[in-house]
Design a protein around this motif. Structure first.
Motif, mmCIF file in Angstrom:
data_model
loop_
_atom_site.group_PDB
_atom_site.id
_atom_site.type_symbol
_atom_site.label_atom_id
_atom_site.label_comp_id
_atom_site.label_asym_id
_atom_site.label_seq_id
_atom_site.Cartn_x
_atom_site.Cartn_y
_atom_site.Cartn_z
ATOM 1 N N GLY A 199 0.803 -1.208 0.000
ATOM 2 C CA GLY A 199 0.000 0.000 0.000
ATOM 3 C C GLY A 199 0.836 1.258 0.000
ATOM 4 O O GLY A 199 2.049 1.240 0.233
ATOM 5 N N ALA A 200 0.161 2.354 -0.283
ATOM 6 C CA ALA A 200 0.843 3.652 -0.374
ATOM 7 C C ALA A 200 -0.028 4.739 0.239
ATOM 8 O O ALA A 200 -0.157 5.826 -0.303
ATOM 9 N N ARG A 201 -0.627 4.423 1.422
ATOM 10 C CA ARG A 201 -1.506 5.414 2.039
ATOM 11 C C ARG A 201 -0.745 6.644 2.504
ATOM 12 O O ARG A 201 -1.318 7.702 2.688
ATOM 13 N N GLY A 202 0.568 6.550 2.684
ATOM 14 C CA GLY A 202 1.342 7.715 3.083
ATOM 15 C C GLY A 202 1.775 8.592 1.925
ATOM 16 O O GLY A 202 2.366 9.655 2.128
ATOM 17 N N SER A 208 -9.418 0.413 -2.610
ATOM 18 C CA SER A 208 -8.555 -0.752 -2.735
ATOM 19 C C SER A 208 -7.121 -0.395 -3.136
ATOM 20 O O SER A 208 -6.164 -0.934 -2.583
ATOM 21 N N VAL A 209 -6.960 0.517 -4.095
ATOM 22 C CA VAL A 209 -5.611 0.788 -4.610
ATOM 23 C C VAL A 209 -4.705 1.387 -3.553
ATOM 24 O O VAL A 209 -3.483 1.194 -3.589
ATOM 25 N N LEU A 210 -5.274 2.091 -2.585
ATOM 26 C CA LEU A 210 -4.447 2.680 -1.533
ATOM 27 C C LEU A 210 -3.790 1.610 -0.671
ATOM 28 O O LEU A 210 -2.773 1.862 -0.019
ATOM 29 N N ASP A 211 -4.378 0.415 -0.671
ATOM 30 C CA ASP A 211 -3.786 -0.708 0.049
ATOM 31 C C ASP A 211 -2.948 -1.590 -0.867
ATOM 32 O O ASP A 211 -2.583 -2.715 -0.489
ATOM 33 N N GLY A 212 -2.663 -1.106 -2.059
ATOM 34 C CA GLY A 212 -1.792 -1.841 -2.976
ATOM 35 C C GLY A 212 -2.471 -2.931 -3.766
ATOM 36 O O GLY A 212 -1.810 -3.717 -4.454
ATOM 37 N N VAL A 213 -3.808 -3.026 -3.691
ATOM 38 C CA VAL A 213 -4.561 -4.070 -4.383
ATOM 39 C C VAL A 213 -5.509 -3.399 -5.376
ATOM 40 O O VAL A 213 -6.258 -2.497 -5.001
ATOM 41 N N VAL A 242 -5.124 2.424 -13.302
ATOM 42 C CA VAL A 242 -4.711 1.174 -12.660
ATOM 43 C C VAL A 242 -3.521 0.576 -13.399
ATOM 44 O O VAL A 242 -2.554 0.103 -12.772
ATOM 45 N N GLU A 243 -3.560 0.580 -14.724
ATOM 46 C CA GLU A 243 -2.437 0.040 -15.503
ATOM 47 C C GLU A 243 -1.155 0.821 -15.218
ATOM 48 O O GLU A 243 -0.082 0.237 -15.036
ATOM 49 N N GLN A 244 -1.271 2.144 -15.163
ATOM 50 C CA GLN A 244 -0.098 2.967 -14.915
ATOM 51 C C GLN A 244 0.463 2.724 -13.517
ATOM 52 O O GLN A 244 1.683 2.579 -13.330
ATOM 53 N N TRP A 245 -0.411 2.638 -12.526
ATOM 54 C CA TRP A 245 0.050 2.407 -11.147
ATOM 55 C C TRP A 245 0.667 1.026 -10.995
ATOM 56 O O TRP A 245 1.595 0.836 -10.205
ATOM 57 N N PHE A 246 0.161 0.055 -11.745
ATOM 58 C CA PHE A 246 0.757 -1.276 -11.681
ATOM 59 C C PHE A 246 2.155 -1.251 -12.298
ATOM 60 O O PHE A 246 3.089 -1.847 -11.770
ATOM 61 N N LYS A 247 2.287 -0.548 -13.416
ATOM 62 C CA LYS A 247 3.613 -0.425 -14.040
ATOM 63 C C LYS A 247 4.594 0.276 -13.098
ATOM 64 O O LYS A 247 5.779 -0.054 -13.063
ATOM 65 N N GLU A 248 4.102 1.251 -12.324
ATOM 66 C CA GLU A 248 4.961 2.004 -11.419
ATOM 67 C C GLU A 248 5.199 1.277 -10.099
ATOM 68 O O GLU A 248 5.997 1.734 -9.274
ATOM 69 N N GLY A 249 4.502 0.183 -9.862
ATOM 70 C CA GLY A 249 4.682 -0.572 -8.626
ATOM 71 C C GLY A 249 3.840 -0.081 -7.473
ATOM 72 O O GLY A 249 3.952 -0.610 -6.360
ATOM 73 N N LYS A 250 2.974 0.898 -7.683
ATOM 74 C CA LYS A 250 2.126 1.391 -6.597
ATOM 75 C C LYS A 250 1.015 0.387 -6.277
ATOM 76 O O LYS A 250 0.563 0.310 -5.140
ATOM 77 N N VAL A 251 0.550 -0.310 -7.297
ATOM 78 C CA VAL A 251 -0.370 -1.426 -7.096
ATOM 79 C C VAL A 251 0.461 -2.697 -7.212
ATOM 80 O O VAL A 251 1.055 -2.972 -8.248
ATOM 81 N N GLN A 252 0.519 -3.477 -6.121
ATOM 82 C CA GLN A 252 1.390 -4.658 -6.109
ATOM 83 C C GLN A 252 0.650 -5.938 -6.443
ATOM 84 O O GLN A 252 1.262 -6.918 -6.869
ATOM 85 N N LEU A 253 -0.664 -5.951 -6.260
ATOM 86 C CA LEU A 253 -1.468 -7.138 -6.545
ATOM 87 C C LEU A 253 -2.675 -6.692 -7.362
ATOM 88 O O LEU A 253 -3.436 -5.825 -6.932
ATOM 89 N N LEU A 254 -2.831 -7.293 -8.533
ATOM 90 C CA LEU A 254 -3.900 -6.882 -9.439
ATOM 91 C C LEU A 254 -4.725 -8.097 -9.839
ATOM 92 O O LEU A 254 -4.184 -9.108 -10.288
ATOM 93 N N PHE A 255 -6.039 -7.982 -9.673
ATOM 94 C CA PHE A 255 -6.963 -9.024 -10.123
ATOM 95 C C PHE A 255 -7.600 -8.574 -11.441
ATOM 96 O O PHE A 255 -8.024 -7.421 -11.578
ATOM 97 N N SER A 256 -7.666 -9.494 -12.396
ATOM 98 C CA SER A 256 -8.147 -9.115 -13.718
ATOM 99 C C SER A 256 -8.870 -10.275 -14.384
ATOM 100 O O SER A 256 -8.668 -11.447 -14.049
ATOM 101 N N THR A 257 -9.705 -9.939 -15.367
ATOM 102 C CA THR A 257 -10.237 -10.936 -16.290
ATOM 103 C C THR A 257 -9.218 -11.165 -17.398
ATOM 104 O O THR A 257 -8.223 -10.450 -17.506
ATOM 105 N N SER A 258 -9.480 -12.148 -18.248
ATOM 106 C CA SER A 258 -8.502 -12.543 -19.267
ATOM 107 C C SER A 258 -8.262 -11.457 -20.304
ATOM 108 O O SER A 258 -7.263 -11.500 -21.026
ATOM 109 N N THR A 259 -9.154 -10.468 -20.390
ATOM 110 C CA THR A 259 -8.992 -9.396 -21.369
ATOM 111 C C THR A 259 -7.616 -8.746 -21.267
ATOM 112 O O THR A 259 -7.006 -8.380 -22.284
ATOM 113 N N LEU A 260 -7.107 -8.614 -20.056
ATOM 114 C CA LEU A 260 -5.834 -7.921 -19.840
ATOM 115 C C LEU A 260 -4.659 -8.676 -20.462
ATOM 116 O O LEU A 260 -3.612 -8.093 -20.731
ATOM 117 N N ALA A 261 -4.833 -9.971 -20.699
ATOM 118 C CA ALA A 261 -3.721 -10.770 -21.221
ATOM 119 C C ALA A 261 -3.511 -10.562 -22.720
ATOM 120 O O ALA A 261 -2.446 -10.868 -23.245
#
Length: 797
Positions: free
Chosen positions: A285-288, A307-312, A327-346
């Motif tokens: 998470g990145a609440r700070g 959810s994203v503030l807790d890294g999910v 969400v995609e940008q934050w995942f690339k930057e590492g701010k979101v550490q765990l991402l749940f997705s449907t197969s579309t993202l693949a």
């Protein structure tokens, strides 16, 4: 042919494509791209490339496009998903900056034929390209015949049960129409030579890049869980298994991407994972982070914002585009550490993670019930493991029941051969080619088949496919069935489509459904002279619910009571799944769909609307016009959830479900009522004044019909006969209409018209009855307006 990574130098973009150097986000092509460069730039031949996910295949597409643009040609990029067409539009602003135009053609946008014709790069899905090639001789779609290069992204989509045959016949048709150069790109597949044979790509332009070209080596495996009796609890067993696999990587500041089966599951899994990881004391998470906190506040989805503030995070096609982008940008930057997705993202989205877990290998399809996730999707998702430049190795797991473990281990070990899916739909696609006129005789049939991937695959795997004389016999039998079922007429060796065959092709119907619709139209035609209309709205709904397209729909146990509440004991001749479809349509007409049916209702209703539009066209072509009008009103009710007496409101441009209900609640139930009420009356129904003005103006554009009976008599002597003329006038907007005159419920005459004004001859005769009731009926096959009737009574003395 296989290529080795350690023998290939890299090439500078500016060295080989100086005019397009700014179109690439890097300065040098990687080893895989450099190896394929000569084939793409120095040949006109077709090219087939198979390479691991994330190895840089998109740049190969762009190289082929640059060569086409440099020669003054037009490039077509076939993207596997509609979401990816929008992504390419954004990415390829780089080409726009160089003076080239990019135009996306999808079903969700209105086509601008001038922009499409002038485009240098066209981006389409296979389904939209199929539609365009079918209509290539129309002015709107003639641009498709100007394509000089066709890039097929993810050509292994050929193996998709639902979409593979469409891609196959579309590419084959396009090659016959304009012979473009074809560049086919794929994830790793074991039978690339079959695809190369299909596309006539030679050895020098066929590339099978192995796993050594993966930017990050992949460690893929299968993990099992103990299957219980409760499907809901099983989801959480698999979720905890997925978190066990992801947790070590998250603790090491890596990231995890977990694929689940549905949009709702991404949200629920993210919620549960937040609680579980907090309990496990996993630092996330990145609440700070003050700036991140402010950026997260702009998300439109409330759950995602928390959810994203807790890294999910979670990601699915139903999120607003801006939310997905963030969400995609934050995942690339590492701010979101765990991402749940449907197969579309693949598919196509460049979003790798150190750890990938497929939690769900089965999914609920509203049209098919519970199905296994496609092996193509499985491999595509696993290929997202490993972040180039960050990870030395990627880790990927399939979580499945013990009974399925060997199946998935074999898939990971041997990959997936690409098969043709044309055989299952051979009759429909052969009918389509005959309807289009690309097949005119029996010899053309085999010539067409020879252009398909099905034919190429049959040559390499004759034991699995019909081949040689067996293949010719199968195609001949299919043609004979089309003739016997009324879709095709054959005279000697010549073949041509019937009206039925043309309609089936136009609306992409399974042929059994087309036959079902034609039988209903014949029933309407045969009984049109009866005292009452023989077909009502329920008959139309049953025809659609019983369509072959819905054969695989299943009704879960918790849905059966809801279906019975809507239907009672009616329609028991339909299967349980078809009764479920009928219940969704019938309740949807009044906006009262039971909550137990809502999860599948949207998908089923969208498919039903397509079938209702097709049924309307069948009735319009093969039955009296009032039945097409009935179908039009049923279609509008299913789409808008509006009562029968107010459905005509939806004919007004700018009036959908919400406004129609508001107007009906104030007693305005037809366009004529809206015109009479005026702007003030419409505004009183809760419509903003500016919008009310437009609504009233649009209502005035609809037909306003009057009937002039002229010198029609009040009485006639028994045995006498007189001819009179009745004039039907329209003082509103022009519209296609069917005019009908009945006497005592028996049809005397019917006439199609484009109102305007029309004159109907009517015979008045002294029959063996005391009274004759003449009725003029005006119906509009293309508008959901109730039939307009006017009557006169003549006494017989």
């Amino acid at each position: 042919m296989s290529r080795r990574a350690d023998s290939e130098p890299t090439v500078a973009v500016a060295e080989v494509l100086p005019e397009f150097a700014d179109a690439f986000p890097f300065e040098r092509f990687n080893e895989m791209q450099s190896a394929a460069l000569p084939a793409l730039l120095n040949h006109d031949d077709n090219v087939v490339v198979s390479a691991p996910t994330a190895s840089g295949k998109t740049a190969l597409a762009e190289i082929a496009i640059c060569r086409t643009l440099d020669a003054g040609g037009t490039a077509l990029f076939l993207a596997p998903l509609r979401a990816l067409t929008n992504e390419k539009e954004s990415e390829w602003e780089r080409f726009e900056e160089l003076g080239y135009s990019v135009y996306v053609v999808t079903g969700e946008r209105d086509l601008n034929p001038r922009r499409a014709e002038r485009a240098d790069i066209l981006v389409m899905t296979p389904e939209k390209a199929d539609s365009a090639t079918r209509k290539h001789d129309s002015r709107r779609y003639q641009f498709i015949t100007d394509v000089d290069c066709c890039v097929i992204d993810e050509v292994h989509l050929l193996d998709s049960d639902r979409r593979g045959a469409v891609l196959e016949v579309t590419v084959s048709r396009l090659r016959r129409l304009c012979s473009p150069r074809v560049v086919a790109l794929s994830a790793t597949m074991s039978n690339i030579d079959d695809v190369a044979d299909w596309l006539d790509a030679g050895e020098a332009t066929t590339f099978a890049f192995g796993d050594e070209y993966r930017p990050v080596p992949l460690n893929a495996d299968v993990k099992t869980y103990t299957h219980g009796e409760n499907a809901f609890a099983d989801k959480y067993r698999r979720l905890y298994r997925a978190l066990d696999l992801a947790e070590p990587h998250i603790r090491e500041e890596g990231q995890a991407l977990v694929f689940v089966s549905s949009r709702q599951d991404t949200v629920q899994a993210a919620k549960k994972a937040r609680d579980e990881l907090t309990e496990r004391d996993v630092p996330m998470g990145a609440r700070g982070d003050y700036d991140f906190h402010n950026d997260a506040a702009d998300l439109s989805n409330d759950t995602l914002r928390q959810s994203v503030l807790d890294g999910v995070g979670f990601h699915h096609a139903g999120l607003a585009r801006e939310d997905k982008n963030r969400v995609e940008q934050w995942f690339k930057e590492g701010k979101v550490q765990l991402l749940f997705s449907t197969s579309t993202l693949a598919w196509g989205v460049n979003l790798p993670a150190r750890c990938v877990v497929i939690r769900d290998t089965k999914l609920h399809d509203p049209l098919e019930g519970e199905v296994d996730m496609s092996p193509l999707d499985i491999l595509q998702m696993l290929g997202r493991a490993g972040r180039p430049g960050y990870d030395d190795r990627g880790y990927a797991w399939v979580v499945c029941d013990r009974g399925d473990a060997d199946k998935y281990r074999k898939l990971l070990r041997d990959g997936k051969e690409i098969e043709s899916r044309l055989a299952a739909e051979l009759d429909a696609h052969l009918n389509a080619e005959i309807a289009l006129g690309t097949i005119r005789d029996v010899d053309d049939v085999m010539d067409w088949l020879g252009t398909t991937f099905y034919y190429a695959r049959a040559q390499s795997a004759p034991d699995e496919y019909a081949a040689g004389s067996a293949l010719r016999e199968r195609v001949s039998d299919t043609l004979s069935e089309l003739v016997a079922d009324g879709f095709v007429e054959q005279d000697g060796l010549a073949v041509e489509p019937t009206r039925l065959g043309q309609l089936a092709s136009k609306f992409y119907l399974r042929l059994s459904t087309a036959r079902r619709f034609a039988d209903l139209a014949e029933r309407c035609e045969a009984q049109a002279g009866g005292d009452e209309d023989p077909v009502d709205a329920e008959d139309l709904l049953r025809a659609v619910a019983g369509a072959t397209e819905f054969d695989s729909v299943s009704a879960r146990s918790d849905e059966e009571d809801a279906v019975h509440a809507v239907l009672g004991s009616t329609a028991e001749d339909l299967s349980a799944g078809q009764r479920k479809v009928l219940a969704i349509l019938r309740s949807g007409m009044t906006g009262t769909t039971p909550s137990e049916l809502k999860s599948d209702a949207w998908v089923i209703r969208q498919n039903a609307l397509r079938l209702l539009a097709a049924l309307r066209a069948f009735l319009d072509a093969l039955a009296p016009g009032r039945f097409a009008n009935l179908a039009c009103r049923v279609e509008a009710r299913v789409e808008n959830g509006i009562s029968e007496d107010a459905v005509g409101l939806t004919a007004i441009d700018g009036v959908g479900q919400g406004r129609a209900r508001s107007l009906a609640a104030e007693g305005l139930r037809s366009p004529a009522d809206v015109v009479e009420a005026g702007v003030d009356g419409v505004a009183a129904a809760g419509v903003a004044s500016g919008v009310a003005e437009q609504v009233v103006a649009n209502a005035r554009k609809l037909p306003v019909v009057s009937v002039d009976w002229g010198t029609f008599p009040d009485s006639i002597a028994a045995g006498d006969r007189a001819m009179r003329e009745v004039t039907v006038s329209n003082e509103g907007g022009d519209a296609r209409a069917t005019l009908r005159v009945t006497v005592n419920g028996r049809e005397m005459t019917t006439k199609p018209s484009y109102l305007g004004e029309a004159t109907l001859p009517v015979a008045v005769f002294g029959a063996d009855t005391d009274e004759l009731r003449f009725t003029v009926e005006v119906v509009f096959p293309d508008l959901p307006l109730a039939p307009i009737t006017d009557s006169r009574t003549v006494s017989v003395r």
